[in-house]
Scaffold this motif. Sequence first.
Motif, mmCIF file in Angstrom:
data_model
loop_
_atom_site.group_PDB
_atom_site.id
_atom_site.type_symbol
_atom_site.label_atom_id
_atom_site.label_comp_id
_atom_site.label_asym_id
_atom_site.label_seq_id
_atom_site.Cartn_x
_atom_site.Cartn_y
_atom_site.Cartn_z
ATOM 1 N N GLU A 7 0.662 -1.288 -0.034
ATOM 2 C CA GLU A 7 0.641 0.149 -0.353
ATOM 3 C C GLU A 7 1.103 1.050 0.221
ATOM 4 O O GLU A 7 0.655 2.147 -0.510
ATOM 5 C CB GLU A 7 -0.438 0.515 0.867
ATOM 6 C CG GLU A 7 -2.037 -1.003 0.964
ATOM 7 C CD GLU A 7 -3.218 -1.005 2.434
ATOM 8 O OE1 GLU A 7 -3.808 -1.570 2.100
ATOM 9 O OE2 GLU A 7 -2.733 -0.073 3.388
ATOM 10 N N GLU A 11 1.041 4.392 -2.540
ATOM 11 C CA GLU A 11 0.371 5.160 -2.384
ATOM 12 C C GLU A 11 1.814 6.564 -3.116
ATOM 13 O O GLU A 11 1.757 7.885 -2.940
ATOM 14 C CB GLU A 11 -0.447 6.090 -0.991
ATOM 15 C CG GLU A 11 -1.272 5.111 -0.386
ATOM 16 C CD GLU A 11 -2.507 5.545 -0.800
ATOM 17 O OE1 GLU A 11 -2.157 6.976 -1.899
ATOM 18 O OE2 GLU A 11 -3.290 5.039 -0.992
ATOM 19 N N LYS A 29 -9.984 -1.645 -4.107
ATOM 20 C CA LYS A 29 -10.943 -0.453 -4.575
ATOM 21 C C LYS A 29 -10.438 0.576 -5.061
ATOM 22 O O LYS A 29 -10.840 0.684 -6.107
ATOM 23 C CB LYS A 29 -10.885 0.561 -2.605
ATOM 24 C CG LYS A 29 -12.669 1.356 -3.291
ATOM 25 C CD LYS A 29 -12.274 2.206 -1.835
ATOM 26 C CE LYS A 29 -13.741 2.994 -2.411
ATOM 27 N NZ LYS A 29 -13.677 4.281 -1.422
ATOM 28 N N TYR A 30 -8.996 0.703 -5.805
ATOM 29 C CA TYR A 30 -8.494 1.494 -6.645
ATOM 30 C C TYR A 30 -8.691 0.503 -7.673
ATOM 31 O O TYR A 30 -9.746 1.237 -9.155
ATOM 32 C CB TYR A 30 -7.269 1.392 -6.902
ATOM 33 C CG TYR A 30 -6.430 2.413 -7.426
ATOM 34 C CD1 TYR A 30 -6.879 3.594 -7.649
ATOM 35 C CD2 TYR A 30 -5.875 1.816 -9.019
ATOM 36 C CE1 TYR A 30 -5.744 3.876 -8.848
ATOM 37 C CE2 TYR A 30 -5.490 1.938 -9.752
ATOM 38 C CZ TYR A 30 -5.365 3.497 -9.776
ATOM 39 O OH TYR A 30 -4.736 4.118 -11.405
ATOM 40 N N THR A 33 -13.213 0.864 -8.922
ATOM 41 C CA THR A 33 -13.234 1.721 -9.282
ATOM 42 C C THR A 33 -13.172 2.100 -10.426
ATOM 43 O O THR A 33 -14.237 2.423 -11.309
ATOM 44 C CB THR A 33 -12.426 3.439 -7.995
ATOM 45 O OG1 THR A 33 -13.184 2.612 -6.810
ATOM 46 C CG2 THR A 33 -13.255 4.346 -8.633
ATOM 47 N N HIS A 207 -18.075 9.033 -4.586
ATOM 48 C CA HIS A 207 -16.858 8.781 -5.289
ATOM 49 C C HIS A 207 -15.976 9.868 -5.257
ATOM 50 O O HIS A 207 -14.440 9.671 -5.268
ATOM 51 C CB HIS A 207 -16.730 8.528 -5.972
ATOM 52 C CG HIS A 207 -17.964 7.040 -6.746
ATOM 53 N ND1 HIS A 207 -18.032 6.129 -5.594
ATOM 54 C CD2 HIS A 207 -18.930 6.802 -7.711
ATOM 55 C CE1 HIS A 207 -19.027 5.300 -5.673
ATOM 56 N NE2 HIS A 207 -19.761 5.842 -7.239
ATOM 57 N N THR A 208 -16.002 11.215 -5.495
ATOM 58 C CA THR A 208 -15.496 12.527 -6.047
ATOM 59 C C THR A 208 -14.043 12.175 -4.641
ATOM 60 O O THR A 208 -12.587 12.478 -5.467
ATOM 61 C CB THR A 208 -15.517 13.871 -6.066
ATOM 62 O OG1 THR A 208 -16.297 13.283 -7.375
ATOM 63 C CG2 THR A 208 -14.711 14.645 -6.584
ATOM 64 N N GLU A 209 -14.015 12.289 -3.610
ATOM 65 C CA GLU A 209 -13.187 13.008 -2.936
ATOM 66 C C GLU A 209 -12.019 10.927 -2.928
ATOM 67 O O GLU A 209 -11.032 11.818 -3.124
ATOM 68 C CB GLU A 209 -13.672 12.745 -1.342
ATOM 69 C CG GLU A 209 -12.532 13.147 -0.425
ATOM 70 C CD GLU A 209 -13.224 13.387 1.241
ATOM 71 O OE1 GLU A 209 -14.291 12.998 1.569
ATOM 72 O OE2 GLU A 209 -12.225 13.317 1.974
ATOM 73 N N GLN A 210 -12.221 10.095 -3.298
ATOM 74 C CA GLN A 210 -11.345 9.313 -2.990
ATOM 75 C C GLN A 210 -10.825 9.115 -4.333
ATOM 76 O O GLN A 210 -9.448 9.006 -4.855
ATOM 77 C CB GLN A 210 -12.213 7.591 -3.077
ATOM 78 C CG GLN A 210 -10.871 6.645 -2.995
ATOM 79 C CD GLN A 210 -9.950 6.946 -1.654
ATOM 80 O OE1 GLN A 210 -10.076 6.920 -0.378
ATOM 81 N NE2 GLN A 210 -8.382 6.935 -2.281
ATOM 82 N N SER A 211 -11.860 9.373 -5.662
ATOM 83 C CA SER A 211 -10.866 9.290 -6.745
ATOM 84 C C SER A 211 -10.039 10.740 -7.315
ATOM 85 O O SER A 211 -8.976 10.616 -7.510
ATOM 86 C CB SER A 211 -12.262 9.802 -7.884
ATOM 87 O OG SER A 211 -12.526 8.292 -7.727
ATOM 88 N N LYS A 213 -8.324 12.048 -4.395
ATOM 89 C CA LYS A 213 -6.698 11.146 -3.837
ATOM 90 C C LYS A 213 -6.194 10.090 -4.419
ATOM 91 O O LYS A 213 -4.584 10.690 -4.447
ATOM 92 C CB LYS A 213 -7.220 10.976 -2.500
ATOM 93 C CG LYS A 213 -7.592 11.539 -1.433
ATOM 94 C CD LYS A 213 -7.953 10.676 -0.203
ATOM 95 C CE LYS A 213 -8.501 11.911 1.344
ATOM 96 N NZ LYS A 213 -9.093 11.204 1.811
ATOM 97 N N TRP A 214 -6.851 9.959 -5.219
ATOM 98 C CA TRP A 214 -5.540 8.480 -5.647
ATOM 99 C C TRP A 214 -5.895 8.586 -7.615
ATOM 100 O O TRP A 214 -5.069 8.463 -8.408
ATOM 101 C CB TRP A 214 -6.695 7.201 -6.418
ATOM 102 C CG TRP A 214 -6.429 6.601 -5.344
ATOM 103 C CD1 TRP A 214 -5.347 6.063 -4.696
ATOM 104 C CD2 TRP A 214 -7.054 5.240 -4.364
ATOM 105 N NE1 TRP A 214 -6.106 5.383 -3.482
ATOM 106 C CE2 TRP A 214 -6.985 5.129 -3.549
ATOM 107 C CE3 TRP A 214 -8.264 4.742 -4.774
ATOM 108 C CZ2 TRP A 214 -7.261 3.395 -3.291
ATOM 109 C CZ3 TRP A 214 -9.257 3.567 -4.796
ATOM 110 C CH2 TRP A 214 -8.878 3.405 -3.088
#
Length: 315
Positions: A7, A11, A29-30, A33, A207-211, A213-214
């Motif tokens: 991980e 990251e 999850k990545y 998504t 979904h925006t926040e995590q997307s 970040k990634w």
Amino acid sequence: MDIKSLEDRFEAKIAAGESIEPKDWMPEKYRKTHIRQISQHAHSEIVGMLPEGNWITRAPSLRRKVALLAKVQDEAGHGLYLYSAAETLGISRDEMTEQLLSGKAKYSSIFNYPTLTWADIGAIGWLVDGAAIINQVMLTRTSYGPYARAMVRICKEESFHQRQGYEIMLTLCNGTPEQKALAQDALNRWWWPSLMMFGPRDAESPHTEQSMKWKIKRKTNDELRQQFIDITKPQADILGITIPDPDLKWNEERGHYDFGDIDWDEFWQVVNGNGQCNKDRIAAKQKAWDEGAWVRDAAVAHAEKKEQKKQKLSA
Ligand code: FAQ
């Protein structure tokens, strides 16, 4: 390597702006998504052929017909690159198609509106491809390599689509009063659905926040929507037609156009299968899937036969 180290390495790559490739380790999850977003995008390109395909036989001249044919074929190509990009994440084309046909996978809300006049073909190129470009230019820098690379070519082709649409609008707007009225009517019907293409408001986007970040998304739904409005308003002024929003006005302080309320109830109705054309679109795709079964069977049989021949020769 333990999961924590994997991980951390993942990251660190994202933080350094490096792309993630199919064989790299990635969080589940990545991966999910991306399958969700890329397959939804692929389905949109494929279903998106239907509203315009409706006008190929009725295009007003040979020149218009050739350009529209080329555009619709481009959309098929985009769908294919995107299905291939999604396949690198471990899902098959058949599974993705089944998800589309069963309603489990979404496709863009915009393609559930009907194309009533020739001016709608102009409005789709101008507004729908225009919105798609704004969303997709950011995706050329998305963190998953195969998706980002597919987007480069797709964006180039979408620019041509946008120009052919705008040129249709320009021709209509410089034509007879009846032609200009057709262009205005198309703008009236396609404006708000085009704004909805960017997805729900940031505050209501799960979904925006995590997307962000990634680095799957580089800009939020609201940022892209604002960018689209700012670019498109002066284009409407050149055409001499009016965007159907009395609250649309330049805000000097913000350096952006303010705009009126979007009907989010309509958006969710369409996304959840109750738009004007949802049922027709899925029925058309189901028919194509059923009628194409023999082609898929023949392709599999051919591949098997080739493999048997190869094994026989090497035995
Ligand atoms: N329609 O949390 P978010 C084109 C769903 S290509 C339907 O904001 P996300 C070319 C969303 O999936 C047009 N559903 O989600 C062309 C999620 O549901 P889920 C397509 C929508 O993923 C032109 C839920 O709402 N382009 O037009 C829509 O972070 C002319 C919550 O939303 C792409 O797909 C919608 N408009 O952001 C072809 C670009 N908006 O999955 C032919 C790639 C949202 O949890 C002719 N996709 N939903 O069940 C993206 O950039 C993103 O997926 C967004 C949504 C921005 C669409």
